[in-house]
Design a protein around this motif. Sequence first.
Motif: not given
Length: 208
Positions: A155-169
């Motif tokens: 769960i935390f892995g997918f959450l941090v993936t979403c945050v990293y994706a926003v940061n990448t954008f």
Amino acid sequence: MRNSEEAEGFDGEASNTSMISGASSPYQPTTEPVHSRNVLGGIRCDFEYLKSHFGILKAVEVALALIAFICIETIMLCLPCGGVYFFEFVSCSAFVVTGVLLLIFSLSLHTKVHHINWSLTDLVNTAASTFFFFLASVVLAALNHKSGAEIAAVIFGFLVTCVYAVNTFLAVKRWRMGDGRSVAVQTSEYMRARTASRGEMEARPDLA
């Protein structure tokens, strides 16, 4: 005797002249102590960065990556352990690298190192962390024993993936804006130099 007196007179005049020139010379020896340059004097905490989107996202990424790493470390038994080890490596690496970048940006240390493209460095880190966190979370979700620690890590892995994706954008947008500005500056400097050289040729027609 006269020669010796004249020699003494010349020596006295030379010594007086050297004393006068030494007194009037601006390059006088100084006895003031040389203070060492304080390298750490310019370090300050950039609260504006911490309040910005990038600062907040990085702080959230560090916190979620740490939580995910703690969750995966609480697993005592695993078979197979490939997914656990891979998730452990990704979460630990992302936590360390992103934490170091957060420290560098929040203390304005990046302003002291000009030969590194920090926008591109941040973009590469966020993009790589997005990809590897997503991959590690998918692998762990497929290869787990349905324990509480493994489910929490996923769960935390997918959450941090979403945050990293926003940061990448956002990092891609910032990098493109910075790259466009640098190209515009280089173009304006080229046109200015070309205009100046053309003006010199018109001012001196004999060189044409």
